[in-house]
Design a protein around this motif. Sequence first.
Motif, mmCIF file in Angstrom:
data_model
loop_
_atom_site.group_PDB
_atom_site.id
_atom_site.type_symbol
_atom_site.label_atom_id
_atom_site.label_comp_id
_atom_site.label_asym_id
_atom_site.label_seq_id
_atom_site.Cartn_x
_atom_site.Cartn_y
_atom_site.Cartn_z
ATOM 1 N N GLN A 170 0.818 -1.223 0.000
ATOM 2 C CA GLN A 170 0.000 0.000 0.000
ATOM 3 C C GLN A 170 0.854 1.277 0.000
ATOM 4 O O GLN A 170 0.344 2.356 -0.284
ATOM 5 C CB GLN A 170 -0.895 0.029 1.252
ATOM 6 C CG GLN A 170 -1.799 -1.193 1.399
ATOM 7 C CD GLN A 170 -2.892 -1.234 0.355
ATOM 8 O OE1 GLN A 170 -3.576 -0.238 0.110
ATOM 9 N NE2 GLN A 170 -3.056 -2.383 -0.294
ATOM 10 N N THR A 171 2.144 1.139 0.327
ATOM 11 C CA THR A 171 3.047 2.309 0.361
ATOM 12 C C THR A 171 4.414 1.909 -0.169
ATOM 13 O O THR A 171 4.756 0.717 -0.217
ATOM 14 C CB THR A 171 3.231 2.837 1.801
ATOM 15 O OG1 THR A 171 3.932 1.841 2.573
ATOM 16 C CG2 THR A 171 1.895 3.165 2.465
ATOM 17 N N CYS A 172 5.212 2.917 -0.516
ATOM 18 C CA CYS A 172 6.576 2.642 -0.994
ATOM 19 C C CYS A 172 7.445 2.090 0.131
ATOM 20 O O CYS A 172 8.377 1.329 -0.116
ATOM 21 C CB CYS A 172 7.190 3.909 -1.577
ATOM 22 S SG CYS A 172 6.795 4.098 -3.327
ATOM 23 N N GLU A 173 7.141 2.482 1.373
ATOM 24 C CA GLU A 173 7.897 1.976 2.522
ATOM 25 C C GLU A 173 7.673 0.465 2.663
ATOM 26 O O GLU A 173 8.611 -0.298 2.911
ATOM 27 C CB GLU A 173 7.463 2.685 3.819
ATOM 28 C CG GLU A 173 7.897 4.133 3.932
ATOM 29 C CD GLU A 173 7.124 5.076 3.007
ATOM 30 O OE1 GLU A 173 5.999 4.702 2.567
ATOM 31 O OE2 GLU A 173 7.646 6.167 2.714
ATOM 32 N N GLU A 174 6.413 0.038 2.478
ATOM 33 C CA GLU A 174 6.119 -1.390 2.532
ATOM 34 C C GLU A 174 6.825 -2.131 1.391
ATOM 35 O O GLU A 174 7.371 -3.217 1.594
ATOM 36 C CB GLU A 174 4.599 -1.620 2.424
ATOM 37 C CG GLU A 174 3.823 -1.257 3.673
ATOM 38 C CD GLU A 174 2.328 -1.505 3.524
ATOM 39 O OE1 GLU A 174 1.620 -1.309 4.528
ATOM 40 O OE2 GLU A 174 1.881 -1.876 2.418
ATOM 41 N N ALA A 175 6.812 -1.533 0.211
ATOM 42 C CA ALA A 175 7.480 -2.151 -0.943
ATOM 43 C C ALA A 175 8.963 -2.335 -0.653
ATOM 44 O O ALA A 175 9.542 -3.392 -0.922
ATOM 45 C CB ALA A 175 7.288 -1.283 -2.187
ATOM 46 N N ASN A 176 9.573 -1.314 -0.065
ATOM 47 C CA ASN A 176 11.001 -1.367 0.264
ATOM 48 C C ASN A 176 11.280 -2.502 1.246
ATOM 49 O O ASN A 176 12.217 -3.285 1.073
ATOM 50 C CB ASN A 176 11.436 -0.027 0.857
ATOM 51 C CG ASN A 176 12.941 0.050 1.019
ATOM 52 O OD1 ASN A 176 13.685 -0.283 0.105
ATOM 53 N ND2 ASN A 176 13.392 0.479 2.181
ATOM 54 N N ALA A 177 10.427 -2.604 2.296
ATOM 55 C CA ALA A 177 10.614 -3.645 3.310
ATOM 56 C C ALA A 177 10.426 -5.045 2.715
ATOM 57 O O ALA A 177 11.224 -5.957 2.973
ATOM 58 C CB ALA A 177 9.626 -3.429 4.462
#
Length: 313
Positions: A209-216
């Motif tokens: 849902q977010t770029c931070e989640e994608a990164n993780a």
Amino acid sequence: MIMTTTFFHRLSPLILVCAGALVLMTCASPSRAQTVAVMVNGEPITNYDIEQRSKLTFLTTHKPANRQQVIEELVDEKVKIREGKKFGVDPSSSDVDQSYAAMSSRMRITTEQLTKSLESQGIRPETLKARIKAEMVWTSLVRGRYKESLQVGEKDVAAAVQVSGDEKLQVEAFEYKMRPIVLIVPRGSAPAAVEARRKEAETLRNRVQTCEEANAFFKSMQNAAIRETVTKTSADIPAVLREVLDKTPVGHLTPPELTKQGVEMVALCARKTTTVDTPKKKEIRDKMYAEKYEAKSKSYLQEVRKAAMIEYR
């Protein structure tokens, strides 16, 4: 027995002489092809080099190559490579291979297909790679050494746009911040493995849902990679991708796409309105830059050639 030994002792110098002559004849016989036509700063350009480049020129231009023009082109490349080394500009074999692969990709074929295509015309891949390397070196040298003088002023561009009759300099557009993602699929994988990887991408796409989640997610995942943020405007990307990005909510991933690397997606981190140069303004700017680059490249090459030791044979 003594006579036989004596006979062979007498004969052996003659055998050695004949063998030596045979070796010289064999070495000399690829002969004309390896004859040196020009020496440039102590480095040879052979008739074989000229023949190879002539074939490459014919393949790319569909016109018979002028021998003297081919020779001058090869001389130019020798002096460019030498000048590059003076300033530490010396692309590695892997750098050249990457450019070779990028060229094949633009032609929508594999590197193996490009190599086979060249070989079918009697051209060694190294002939094209040598030209690629010289272009890489020279572009880097000219742009690096003359960066300031190659700049195109805004006033000059604006004046040229007005002269062309198109007074509009900028238009509204979108700026996209993206993070490319790839789920690696080894080359030659079975269709079932590829499909499984694609389904995995779809599952992750629904979860992120977010770029931070994608990164993780993708930094901790095996056989996957998430690249650094890339910022592009509407003018920089193809219409097809622009349409996909416009349909993708910020923070989400674009639909998975199968590529040479594997299954690829893009995490859309931000999208905002901005202004960009009109196509006409961009065209004029690019043309003005190209003219400056061409003039500087020509004068620099003349300089370098004057300082070189060139011996035509």
